[in-house]
Design a protein around this motif. Structure first.
Motif, PDB file in Angstrom:
ATOM      1  N   GLY A 161     -12.195 -38.417 -70.651  1.00 52.27           N
ATOM      2  CA  GLY A 161     -12.184 -38.934 -69.288  1.00 52.27           C
ATOM      3  C   GLY A 161     -11.539 -37.994 -68.285  1.00 52.27           C
ATOM      4  N   VAL A 162     -10.942 -36.905 -68.772  1.00 53.24           N
ATOM      5  CA  VAL A 162     -10.266 -35.944 -67.897  1.00 53.24           C
ATOM      6  C   VAL A 162     -11.270 -34.922 -67.372  1.00 53.24           C
ATOM      7  CG1 VAL A 162      -8.596 -34.034 -67.883  1.00 53.24           C
ATOM      8  CG2 VAL A 162      -8.004 -36.204 -68.975  1.00 53.24           C
ATOM      9  N   ARG A 163     -11.067 -34.516 -66.128  1.00 55.15           N
ATOM     10  CA  ARG A 163     -11.840 -33.418 -65.531  1.00 55.15           C
ATOM     11  C   ARG A 163     -10.842 -32.345 -65.110  1.00 55.15           C
ATOM     12  NH1 ARG A 163     -16.073 -34.258 -60.503  1.00 55.15           N
ATOM     13  NH2 ARG A 163     -17.156 -32.246 -60.653  1.00 55.15           N
ATOM     14  N   ASN A 164     -10.954 -31.149 -65.708  1.00 56.57           N
ATOM     15  CA  ASN A 164      -9.999 -30.065 -65.473  1.00 56.57           C
ATOM     16  C   ASN A 164     -10.680 -28.850 -64.851  1.00 56.57           C
ATOM     17  OD1 ASN A 164      -7.671 -31.266 -66.391  1.00 56.57           O
ATOM     18  ND2 ASN A 164      -7.594 -30.187 -68.341  1.00 56.57           N
ATOM     19  N   LEU A 165      -9.907 -28.097 -64.068  1.00 55.59           N
ATOM     20  CA  LEU A 165     -10.361 -26.838 -63.494  1.00 55.59           C
ATOM     21  C   LEU A 165      -9.646 -25.698 -64.209  1.00 55.59           C
ATOM     22  CD1 LEU A 165     -12.025 -25.656 -61.001  1.00 55.59           C
ATOM     23  CD2 LEU A 165      -9.783 -25.429 -59.906  1.00 55.59           C
ATOM     24  N   TYR A 166     -10.392 -24.645 -64.601  1.00 59.46           N
ATOM     25  CA  TYR A 166      -9.836 -23.503 -65.325  1.00 59.46           C
ATOM     26  C   TYR A 166     -10.159 -22.210 -64.579  1.00 59.46           C
ATOM     27  CZ  TYR A 166      -9.284 -26.833 -69.118  1.00 59.46           C
ATOM     28  OH  TYR A 166      -8.915 -27.934 -69.877  1.00 59.46           O
ATOM     29  N   ARG A 167      -9.124 -21.478 -64.165  1.00 57.78           N
ATOM     30  CA  ARG A 167      -9.277 -20.173 -63.511  1.00 57.78           C
ATOM     31  C   ARG A 167      -8.944 -19.099 -64.539  1.00 57.78           C
ATOM     32  NH1 ARG A 167      -9.547 -20.842 -57.954  1.00 57.78           N
ATOM     33  NH2 ARG A 167      -8.928 -22.924 -57.211  1.00 57.78           N
ATOM     34  N   THR A 177     -15.457 -31.431 -68.125  1.00 57.71           N
ATOM     35  CA  THR A 177     -15.352 -32.885 -68.125  1.00 57.71           C
ATOM     36  C   THR A 177     -15.450 -33.344 -69.575  1.00 57.71           C
ATOM     37  OG1 THR A 177     -16.418 -33.020 -65.958  1.00 57.71           O
ATOM     38  CG2 THR A 177     -16.297 -35.042 -67.252  1.00 57.71           C
ATOM     39  N   TYR A 178     -14.400 -33.978 -70.059  1.00 62.19           N
ATOM     40  CA  TYR A 178     -14.329 -34.387 -71.465  1.00 62.19           C
ATOM     41  C   TYR A 178     -14.889 -35.796 -71.587  1.00 62.19           C
ATOM     42  CZ  TYR A 178     -11.397 -30.277 -71.348  1.00 62.19           C
ATOM     43  OH  TYR A 178     -10.933 -28.996 -71.145  1.00 62.19           O
ATOM     44  N   LEU A 179     -16.107 -35.882 -72.131  1.00 56.31           N
ATOM     45  CA  LEU A 179     -16.894 -37.111 -72.054  1.00 56.31           C
ATOM     46  C   LEU A 179     -16.524 -38.138 -73.116  1.00 56.31           C
ATOM     47  CD1 LEU A 179     -20.368 -35.437 -71.462  1.00 56.31           C
ATOM     48  CD2 LEU A 179     -18.861 -36.466 -69.742  1.00 56.31           C
ATOM     49  N   ASN A 180     -16.486 -37.718 -74.370  1.00 54.52           N
ATOM     50  CA  ASN A 180     -16.173 -38.631 -75.475  1.00 54.52           C
ATOM     51  C   ASN A 180     -15.679 -37.810 -76.656  1.00 54.52           C
ATOM     52  OD1 ASN A 180     -18.517 -37.659 -76.885  1.00 54.52           O
ATOM     53  ND2 ASN A 180     -19.783 -39.142 -75.797  1.00 54.52           N
ATOM     54  N   ALA A 257      -7.920 -16.774 -71.119  1.00 53.64           N
ATOM     55  CA  ALA A 257      -6.807 -17.664 -70.792  1.00 53.64           C
ATOM     56  C   ALA A 257      -6.946 -18.060 -69.330  1.00 53.64           C
ATOM     57  CB  ALA A 257      -5.466 -16.969 -71.038  1.00 53.64           C
ATOM     58  N   SER A 258      -6.298 -19.142 -68.959  1.00 47.76           N
ATOM     59  CA  SER A 258      -6.492 -19.632 -67.599  1.00 47.76           C
ATOM     60  C   SER A 258      -5.221 -20.235 -67.029  1.00 47.76           C
ATOM     61  CB  SER A 258      -7.591 -20.702 -67.577  1.00 47.76           C
ATOM     62  OG  SER A 258      -7.075 -21.936 -68.053  1.00 47.76           O
ATOM     63  N   TYR A 259      -5.239 -20.370 -65.711  1.00 46.42           N
ATOM     64  CA  TYR A 259      -4.366 -21.290 -65.004  1.00 46.42           C
ATOM     65  C   TYR A 259      -5.214 -22.532 -64.770  1.00 46.42           C
ATOM     66  CZ  TYR A 259      -1.213 -17.395 -64.299  1.00 46.42           C
ATOM     67  OH  TYR A 259      -0.354 -16.342 -64.505  1.00 46.42           O
ATOM     68  N   CYS A 260      -4.711 -23.677 -65.187  1.00 52.45           N
ATOM     69  CA  CYS A 260      -5.558 -24.868 -65.143  1.00 52.45           C
ATOM     70  C   CYS A 260      -4.885 -26.002 -64.377  1.00 52.45           C
ATOM     71  CB  CYS A 260      -5.940 -25.322 -66.552  1.00 52.45           C
ATOM     72  SG  CYS A 260      -4.564 -25.615 -67.670  1.00 52.45           S
ATOM     73  N   GLN A 261      -5.711 -26.893 -63.893  1.00 55.89           N
ATOM     74  CA  GLN A 261      -5.197 -28.054 -63.167  1.00 55.89           C
ATOM     75  C   GLN A 261      -6.113 -29.245 -63.400  1.00 55.89           C
ATOM     76  OE1 GLN A 261      -6.185 -25.918 -59.260  1.00 55.89           O
ATOM     77  NE2 GLN A 261      -6.247 -28.062 -58.626  1.00 55.89           N
ATOM     78  N   ARG A 262      -5.531 -30.427 -63.360  1.00 53.83           N
ATOM     79  CA  ARG A 262      -6.319 -31.643 -63.535  1.00 53.83           C
ATOM     80  C   ARG A 262      -6.929 -32.049 -62.194  1.00 53.83           C
ATOM     81  NH1 ARG A 262      -4.682 -36.562 -67.454  1.00 53.83           N
ATOM     82  NH2 ARG A 262      -4.570 -34.704 -68.783  1.00 53.83           N
ATOM     83  N   LEU A 263      -8.234 -32.299 -62.211  1.00 54.40           N
ATOM     84  CA  LEU A 263      -8.933 -32.719 -61.002  1.00 54.40           C
ATOM     85  C   LEU A 263      -9.063 -34.228 -60.901  1.00 54.40           C
ATOM     86  CD1 LEU A 263     -11.880 -30.131 -60.937  1.00 54.40           C
ATOM     87  CD2 LEU A 263      -9.737 -30.033 -59.663  1.00 54.40           C
ATOM     88  N   ALA A 264      -9.283 -34.876 -62.044  1.00 57.75           N
ATOM     89  CA  ALA A 264      -9.535 -36.322 -61.998  1.00 57.75           C
ATOM     90  C   ALA A 264      -9.385 -36.929 -63.384  1.00 57.75           C
ATOM     91  CB  ALA A 264     -10.941 -36.602 -61.470  1.00 57.75           C
ATOM     92  N   ASP A 265      -9.139 -38.239 -63.401  1.00 59.28           N
ATOM     93  CA  ASP A 265      -9.162 -39.037 -64.619  1.00 59.28           C
ATOM     94  C   ASP A 265     -10.157 -40.165 -64.417  1.00 59.28           C
ATOM     95  OD1 ASP A 265      -6.698 -38.265 -66.470  1.00 59.28           O
ATOM     96  OD2 ASP A 265      -6.025 -38.132 -64.396  1.00 59.28           O
TER      97      ASP A 265
END
Length: 272
Positions: A161-167, A177-180, A257-265
């Protein structure tokens, strides 16, 4: 306003490696394990002794191979190397957790070009997996005999259910987007794959609080991705392993490797 192209060509993993190389945020190798040795005790009772020497490791006194060792969290290490004696080469990735004296190992193999040429429609109707990238995931104990519960690393649904951004670099940006429990969607927002997206098979393991091992297996261009995601420190680190441009080309196995942030749940209604 940024616009994405209406059509983007798929590229090889070697092409992806070139895109990720410029300004990569990949972590430096850790020297913490240099000069040390550990014993990996598997659930089947087998034991392997690994000796570390800078950027190399040797198993049971055998020939040393090049290894990448990184650490997102203190005393938790991600080891990655290839066994090129096999054809095609076999990928080995180990989460070495010296906090809990345990490990998780991922052994990955890629399909041959003869297998790759089988169409997705034929695979689907034949009941075959859409990807022939294979992984074997196992757990064990470090420097002590294995027993039930020796390894706390376990499958998790905490990312679902998480949507993350990876730079990954100044030029390469993706969202996941992690679906199931079996699938996730990736989407390239900026970079050599800009405009491309797909939904692929994946696996999730919790290593520690807000620290995850994420594994995915792509089907269009056969690829194995293995990363550690640290949601506390907003960093990820791992690798991509995939076939070359041609049947005779070397396999690609490069760090990312990335700098990442959560966009949505995503929250679903209770009455589904």
């Amino acid at each position: 306003m940024t616009t994405t192209p209406s059509h983007t060509d798929w590229i090889s993993v070697a092409g992806l490696e070139k895109g990720f190389a410029t300004g990569s945020y990949a972590l430096d190798n850790s020297a913490d394990l240099t000069g040390k040795q550990v014993e990996l005790h598997a659930a089947d009772g087998s034991v392997r002794r690994i000796e570390f020497d800078q950027d190399q490791l040797a198993i049971d006194g055998g020939e040393a191979v090049k290894v990448r060792i990184t650490s997102l969290r203190e005393r938790v290490y991600l080891l990655d190397w290839l066994d090129e004696r096999t054809r095609p080469a076999t990928s080995y990735t180990v989460v070495l957790d010296t906090l809990t004296d345990s490990y998780t190992q991922v052994i990955g193999t890629l399909p041959t070009f003869d297998v790759i040429k089988t169409g997705l429609y034929e695979r689907a109707l034949g009941g075959r997996p859409l990807t022939d990238v294979k992984v074997d995931i196992s757990h064990g104990a470090v420097n002590k005999p294995y027993s039930d519960g020796a390894c706390p690393h376990a499958k998790t649904d905490e990312l679902i259910g998480v949507r993350n951004l990876y730079r990954y670099s100044p030029t390469e940006v993706y969202e996941h987007t992690y679906l199931n429990e079996n699938f996730y969607t990736w989407h390239c927002l900026k970079g050599v794959e800009q405009g491309l997206c797909d939904t692929d098979a994946c696996h999730y393991y919790k290593i520690a609080d807000e620290l995850y091992l994420f594994i995915w297996r792509e089907k269009i261009v056969p690829t194995l991705g293995i990363v550690m995601i640290d949601e506390q420190n907003h960093r990820s680190d791992g690798k991509i392993f995939g076939v070359g441009d041609t049947e005779d080309a070397p396999l690609a196995n490069f760090p990312m490797a990335s700098y990442c942030q959560r966009l949505a749940d995503t929250e679903y209604p209770d009455d589904l």
